[in-house]
Design an enzyme around this catalytic site. Sequence first.
Site, short mmCIF file in Angstrom:
data_model
loop_
_atom_site.label_atom_id
_atom_site.label_comp_id
_atom_site.label_asym_id
_atom_site.label_seq_id
_atom_site.Cartn_x
_atom_site.Cartn_y
_atom_site.Cartn_z
N ASP A 273 3.13 124.35 -15.05
CA ASP A 273 2.34 124.15 -13.82
C ASP A 273 1.59 122.82 -13.72
O ASP A 273 0.41 122.80 -13.34
CB ASP A 273 1.33 125.29 -13.65
CG ASP A 273 2.00 126.65 -13.50
OD1 ASP A 273 3.23 126.72 -13.47
OD2 ASP A 273 1.26 127.66 -13.43
N ASP B 265 4.02 127.16 -10.07
CA ASP B 265 3.37 128.18 -9.26
C ASP B 265 3.90 128.03 -7.83
O ASP B 265 3.94 126.90 -7.30
CB ASP B 265 1.86 127.95 -9.30
CG ASP B 265 1.08 129.21 -9.61
OD1 ASP B 265 1.64 130.14 -10.21
OD2 ASP B 265 -0.12 129.26 -9.27
N HIS C 270 3.57 130.11 -4.33
CA HIS C 270 3.03 131.24 -3.59
C HIS C 270 3.33 131.19 -2.09
O HIS C 270 3.26 130.12 -1.49
CB HIS C 270 1.50 131.28 -3.74
CG HIS C 270 1.02 131.52 -5.13
ND1 HIS C 270 1.44 132.58 -5.89
CD2 HIS C 270 0.11 130.84 -5.88
CE1 HIS C 270 0.82 132.54 -7.06
NE2 HIS C 270 0.02 131.49 -7.09
N HIS D 94 -0.47 135.19 -0.05
CA HIS D 94 -0.35 135.84 -1.36
C HIS D 94 -1.57 136.71 -1.66
O HIS D 94 -2.70 136.34 -1.34
CB HIS D 94 -0.18 134.80 -2.47
CG HIS D 94 0.33 135.40 -3.74
ND1 HIS D 94 -0.52 135.79 -4.75
CD2 HIS D 94 1.58 135.72 -4.15
CE1 HIS D 94 0.20 136.31 -5.74
NE2 HIS D 94 1.47 136.28 -5.41
N HIS E 89 -3.65 128.24 -3.12
CA HIS E 89 -3.12 127.12 -3.90
C HIS E 89 -1.62 127.25 -4.10
O HIS E 89 -1.06 128.34 -4.01
CB HIS E 89 -3.81 127.05 -5.27
CG HIS E 89 -3.50 128.21 -6.17
ND1 HIS E 89 -4.14 129.43 -6.04
CD2 HIS E 89 -2.61 128.36 -7.18
CE1 HIS E 89 -3.66 130.28 -6.94
NE2 HIS E 89 -2.72 129.65 -7.65
N LYS F 185 7.15 130.95 -10.18
CA LYS F 185 6.46 132.22 -10.40
C LYS F 185 5.38 132.44 -9.35
O LYS F 185 4.85 131.49 -8.78
CB LYS F 185 5.89 132.30 -11.81
CG LYS F 185 4.99 131.15 -12.18
CD LYS F 185 4.71 131.12 -13.68
CE LYS F 185 3.76 130.01 -14.05
NZ LYS F 185 2.42 130.12 -13.45
N CYS G 35 -2.29 130.39 -17.38
CA CYS G 35 -0.83 130.38 -17.43
C CYS G 35 -0.28 129.95 -18.79
O CYS G 35 0.74 130.47 -19.25
CB CYS G 35 -0.27 129.52 -16.30
SG CYS G 35 -0.67 130.24 -14.68
#
Length: 199
Positions: A10, A48, A50, A54, A83, A108, A153
Site C-alpha cells: 500500500d 487498497d 475501495h 465502503h 481513502h 484489497k 496492513c
Amino acid sequence: MKKSLLLIVDVQNDFCPGGNLAVKGGNEIVPLVNKMAKNHEHVVLTQDWHPADHSSFASQHPGHAVYSQIEMSYGPQTLWPDHCIVGTRGAEFHKDLDAPHAEMIIRKGFRKAIDSYSAMYENDHKTPTGLEGYLRARELTKITIVGLAFDYCVRYSAEDAQARGFEVEVIEAATRAIDLNGTAIETKRSFAERGIKLT
C-alpha cells in the site's frame, strides 16, 4: 536456498503526506523500498482499492467519528476517513515508487461490506486474496514485507503469512505506523510473541 518474495504494501498517495489517511513520513520509505525491489527477483504490490461507499468509512455511519470502532459481522472495525477510492489519485501508487518488475498487484478492500488489511485475507480471516495460491505455485517460502502502514496492513499481512507457514521478515526502516492509541507498540509486541522477525 529459500525462494523469497518482497511484498510492498500500500505505498499509495492517500497513505503519504497530503493524502486522506496520511501516515507520518510515509513518503520517506520510498527510496529504501525501491532499493530493496531492485535486489529482489520476485516482487508483489498490494493496493487498497475501495468503492466510494465502503463500509469501513466513517462517512457511511452517521453519528460515528473517524477512528471510532463499530461491530461488523466479522468483528470490530475501525472507521477510517474516505481513502483509496477506486479511480482517484489517492488510490494510485506514489509517483516515485519504482518496481516495474513486480509480478502481481493484489487489490484489497474492494468488497463494500468488508474491510481488508492483510495481503492474505480480508478482515473476516476467511476470504482469501489469492496471494497464498500464487506463493505456493511459485514455491516462494520467505516473505520480506515493507510498506504502509506498519501497525495495520503490514502487521496483518505478516501475521497471516506466518500463520500459513511462511517465513516472514518485516523491515522496520521501510515502514511507518499510523500509531492509533498505541497500535505501533502492540504490533511490535505481537511480532515478538509470534516470532516474526523485525529487522
